[in-house]
Scaffold this active site. Structure first.
Site: not given
Ligand code: PEP
Ligand code: MG
Length: 422
Positions: A204, A309, A241, A334, A152, A40, A385, A282, A362, A161
């Site tokens: 995940e 995010d 999330d 990230k 996911h 995503s 996370k 999130e 992650h 999530e």
């Molecule tokens: C997220 O959206 O926070 C996530 C970890 O998913 P992705 O790595 O698919 O963006």
């Molecule tokens: Mg996210």
């Protein structure tokens, strides 16, 4: 000390897709790191360079990115001091010369940046968390994704999530033990209520049961917390999330069987925080909606962590826009969203300076690489996370944190509930 060689190869990530592994040689030692990959992904992320050649990996090959490491990046970095992370990252940024890393590829750059921080630590003879943070070391509170939805998983749950935050525990290792117990308790409850197919898992490592709404998912998790002998809202808290860009279409959010405007979705979230011990949300709105995110933050930000995010994509420019209008009160960090450790570190610093929380994260496509565990400790983010307490690519990070905690001994700081507005 000097970087003697820079190399790369195509390896597989946890979903089975190809990704870039970088290898930096210092003092004859080969130090490696692997680029993670999202599903995503935010529109404003650094570009993940894929070959597009349908005869290999359905077009997802990363040989061009690998060549960029072996060629121009290697030429630029050879001879540099491996301990000077900023100089290494700046050299790559300059060489790339684009806003979104589309020339070298964000995947090529992040693999090298991560390998460099490991090589730098090795050269200095210290662990990575110490190399990046001196003696700021703080163990993070983990957020563990135990029900997977959205992109996911293959079910009806639109929210991506559903996580537990065992913040009431006195240490990281106790958080992890509690999380594993709750995960196993949830497994039993899901099997009893929905049948054995409900314990299949998503990207995940969380379960992907046939629940239709986030309310149902959170209720089931709360039951699992209680059944494991813990008190929801005291020992263990909940987080989601929404990754809401994924269920946003033409101004409308299609979630939980409903068709909602942004304002109605905000009310939906408020209700969820009143009905459940939900302390972190999130990406509540689509990736460019700073305004409604700010409204929700004004409404519940005093008691709920609102995390950006896809909204911020670990980019200081987008983060400063968010800070200026009060959108969210936490950054999801990230490294591959922005492409280098130096730029991700700047976003973390900007967050700390503005009293925003920082959650090191992650990606849904991961590997055995554990560098983010060290970054979370070294930078003192206070939160991480990295998926369920299951599946090797997720437990690799949690297990690395267990080792760090042991290494720090009585020096291991742990913020627990003080990180949250509860
Ligand atoms: C997220 O959206 O926070 C996530 C970890 O998913 P992705 O790595 O698919 O963006
Ligand atoms: Mg996210």
């Amino acid at each position: 000390m000097q970087i003697e060689n820079v190399w790369a190869r195509e390896v597989l990530d946890s979903r089975g897709n190809p990704t870039v592994e970088a290898e930096i040689t210092v003092k004859g030692h080969k130090i490696r790191a692997i680029a993670p990959s999202g599903a995503s992904t935010g529109t404003w992320e650094a570009l993940e360079l894929r070959d597009g050649d349908k005869s290999r990996y359905g077009g997802k090959g990363v040989l061009k990115a690998v060549e960029n490491v072996r060629g121009p990046i290697a030429r630029a970095l050879k001879g540099m001091d491996p301990a000077d992370q900023e100089a290494i990252d700046r050299a790559m940024i300059e060489l790339d010369g684009t806003e979104n890393k589309s020339s070298l590829g964000g995947n090529a750059m992040v693999a090298v940046s991560l390998a460099a921080v490991r090589a730098g630590a090795m050269a200095e003879g210290v662990p990575v968390y110490e190399h990046v943070g001196g003696d700021h070391a703080t163990m993070p509170v983990p957020m563990l994704n135990i029900i997977n939805g959205g992109k996911h998983a293959g079910g009806n749950l639109k929210v991506q999530e559903c996580m537990i935050i065992p913040a009431g525990a006195p240490s990281f290792s106790e958080c992890l033990r509690i999380s594993s117990e709750v995960y196993m308790s949830l497994k039993g409850i899901l099997k009893d209520r929905y049948g054995v197919g409900a314990i299949n898992i998503g990207d995940e490592g969380g379960f992907a049961p046939p629940v239709d709404t986030v309310d149902e998912a959170l209720t089931t998790i709360t039951d699992a917390v209680s059944a494991a002998g813990y008190v929801p809202g005291k020992d263990v808290f909940l987080a989601i999330d929404a990754a809401s860009s994924e269920f946003f279409e033409d101004g409308v959010y299609f979630v939980d069987g409903l068709r909602l405007s942004a304002g109605e979705l905000a009310d939906h979230y408020v209700e969820l925080t009143e009905d459940h011990p939900l302390i972190s949300i999130e990406d509540p709105f689509f990736e460019d909606d700073f305004e409604t995110t700010a409204e929700l933050t004004r409404k519940v930000g005093g008691r709920v962590q609102i995390v950006g995010d896809d909204l911020f994509v670990t980019n200081s420019k987008r983060l400063s826009k968010g800070i200026a209008c009060g959108a969210a009160n936490a950054l999801l960090l990230k490294v591959n969203q922005i492409g280098t450790i130096t730029e991700a570190g700047e976003a973390a610093q900007m967050s700390f300076d503005s009293r925003y929380n920082v959650v090191v994260s992650h990606r849904s496509g991961e590997s055995e690489d554990t560098t983010i565990a060290d970054l979370s400790v070294g930078w003192g983010s206070g939160e991480i996370k990295t998926g369920a307490p299951a599946r090797g690519e997720r437990t690799a990070k949690y297990n690395r944190l267990l080792r760090i905690e042991e290494e720090l001994g009585s020096k291991a700081k742990f913020p627990g509930v003080s990180k949250f507005r509860i």
